[in-house]
Design an enzyme around this catalytic site. Sequence first.
Site, PDB file in Angstrom:
ATOM      1  N   ASP A 143       0.793  -1.430  -0.349  1.00  0.00           N
ATOM      2  CA  ASP A 143      -0.319  -0.101  -0.407  1.00  0.00           C
ATOM      3  C   ASP A 143       0.926   1.313  -0.220  1.00  0.00           C
ATOM      4  O   ASP A 143       1.910   1.052   0.651  1.00  0.00           O
ATOM      5  CB  ASP A 143      -0.840   0.017   1.196  1.00  0.00           C
TER       6      ASP A 143
ATOM      7  N   GLU B  23       0.739  -0.953  -4.910  1.00  0.00           N
ATOM      8  CA  GLU B  23       0.150   0.486  -5.472  1.00  0.00           C
ATOM      9  C   GLU B  23       0.721   1.312  -5.582  1.00  0.00           C
ATOM     10  O   GLU B  23       0.897   2.247  -4.664  1.00  0.00           O
ATOM     11  CB  GLU B  23      -0.971   0.880  -4.677  1.00  0.00           C
TER      12      GLU B  23
END
Length: 737
Positions: free
Chosen positions: A418, A471
């Site tokens: 993330d 990401e």
Amino acid sequence: MPVAQGDLDATSNAEFYNPHGVLGGHLGIGKHADTATIRVLRPLAKSVTILTQDGEYPMTHEYNGVFVVTVPASGTKKQPTIPDYRVRTEWESGAVLIEDDPYRYMPTVGDMDTYLFGEGRHEKLWETLGAHVLRYDDPMGGADGTPGEQVVGTAFSVWAPNAHAVRVVGNFNAWDGRRHAMRELGSSGVWEIFIPGIGAGETYKFQILNANYTWEMKADPMERQHEVPPSTASIVTESTYKWNDDAWMQHRRTTNPHDGPVSIYEVHAGSWKQGLTYRDLAKQLVDYVKQEGFTHVEFMPLAQHPFSGSWGYQVTGYYAVDSRLGSPDDFRYLVDQFHQAGIGVIMDWVPAHFPKDAFALGRFDGTPLYEDPDPLRGEHPEWGTYVFNFGRREVRNFLVANALFWLEDLHVDALRVDAVSSMLYLDYSREPGHWRPNIYGGRENLEAIDFLKEATATAYKNNPGVMVIAEESTAWPGITAPTSAGGIGFGMKWNMGWMHDTLEYLHEEPINRKWHHNEITFSMVYAYSEHYVLPISHDEVVYGKGSLYGKMPGDDWQKLAGVRSMFAYQWAHPGKKLSFMGNELAQWGEWDHDASIDWDCLNWQEHRQVQTMVADLNAFYKAHPALWSQDFDPAGFQWLTSDDADHNTLSFLRIGTKGETLAVVVNFSGEAWSDYQVALPTGGKWTEVFTTDDAKYGGSDIHNGTFEAVEGEYHSRPFSAKITVPALGVVFLKPED
């Protein structure tokens, strides 16, 4: 054996850095070499007695709760040893307790462990630090002296280099840490103690006399189980789970998933169906993902987090699974069931930042230990969290080992990392003047880059067959290039540009899409600059953005057709696939983490038909290597027609490594096009092998069957055919072998 008064005083207050040097048994020297002096700390005890195999030895109160006695040594005259013993304590209440002594045990963390950790190279850190249940054979039996039993206890260790003292507290000592002060192991900053009589299920914390000489309670950074929030203690855990996924793990080790089919069902475990546990999900979710044909499930973070509204992205227990849904072994069972069903498991992983909750990592020993000490780097202004100190070896070790923990100990098959962009840039989400450049004056976070390279390289080296996915929303070059070529080393990254352009285009009324045609074709300009995953994720169906169904213009039929065509276009486009839960239902409302997805919409046939189409599309996708075997190779894609903006239509070829070819025709207009001429690479018979417009999917049931491609150049191709392309539909065509 005398003890310096200062050491005795600090020990009696449980504030000494080396309590094992005072308490426990110590051999005499010189003419007293055949004796052992034993000290224990028992504040407020009425009497204390040492029990050995040879007899009972009443202790004398020496100082401030410290009791002492000298007993005969065991062993031989040449090699005397401390005798095995137990401690019997009588309290003023009349209660009598027989127990083992933590201070008679050698360190449970070895010199090599502390050396590797200090160097940032301990790849099995979870097997060393934290809380571990251990068993010892002892001639005096169990910890309470029961004959014939093993000593069962828990070894505790924690890294707190700036602490003046550390204690373990829990129900086992009435949360009074004076009974269980830890020792510091040399200059490693690691504190350790083995406490007999404590097993799995005990709650505990570390009580730390921090750098500011203030006592604070902290959860274990290496905890492998945590109380259900809002409670904040760690729990001693011992896995008894027996895995049944050997075939899956062997296949994983010998297969490169980057070259295979990858269609990911993204799930927020707490709101797929509210109230389910890991064990419940192991039945219901596994069956559902298998029914829908996805190759992988991706969980939004299931590491321990105190605030459910963070969706798991503010982690406090990196080595513990979310206790709201069950135990670590319950989670292992869930992963195991997915593997036995032939489905891979991806976990969202959050190494960029962590929350400021007082019980957790922040200011752990009174100093910025896990977080960067520079306030212009160590805090994230947008999220109100701390940023890890990626330049510190022990912190990098904590994180890299954590990635390995999920992949190895919990059998997770991939990590989706993330907020990578926030790690790469020092000025990410910071105003001018509120960030500090690197040593070269640039905005690149050099330490974070090195950490990411180390994490990706180590994950792939140690675990062949896994995936590490970024990401990352910027144009940083080489995210998926190997570290040996100067890249960051991820296997794949999310294609945020494709996602944004596609959703913007589909949000337009079909009559206006011709003016936005470049948005739907632009992704192929850079499609092979990285190895991409095409995500329609949770971020796109929340915070007022509406559901996938809600984004589509038109009436109900058009919205549903738009969802169907969106899925088919995504599955046909180069890159791996990801879709968030509820998209496959064309659910009405956007995602709400406090409610289940809109299962009620399945009371309507039209939504069941979309669900059926997604299942069939996944089966079709997996059966045709043309759609996945060359996702990252330009040889796997050719345009047939990219510029037919007037018809809102595009067509292209997908080509497999062994030559399988599919032609894909996508019509994003609100009208069906009959006699639509499609350029084709070969003549002879072609067959429509999949269409989103089938009546069983809620379409208008336009079909093309088998047809002949005729010779004659069209759009630089030697053959073409005229077909009917359904409104808001996608058709897949295949040539006869």
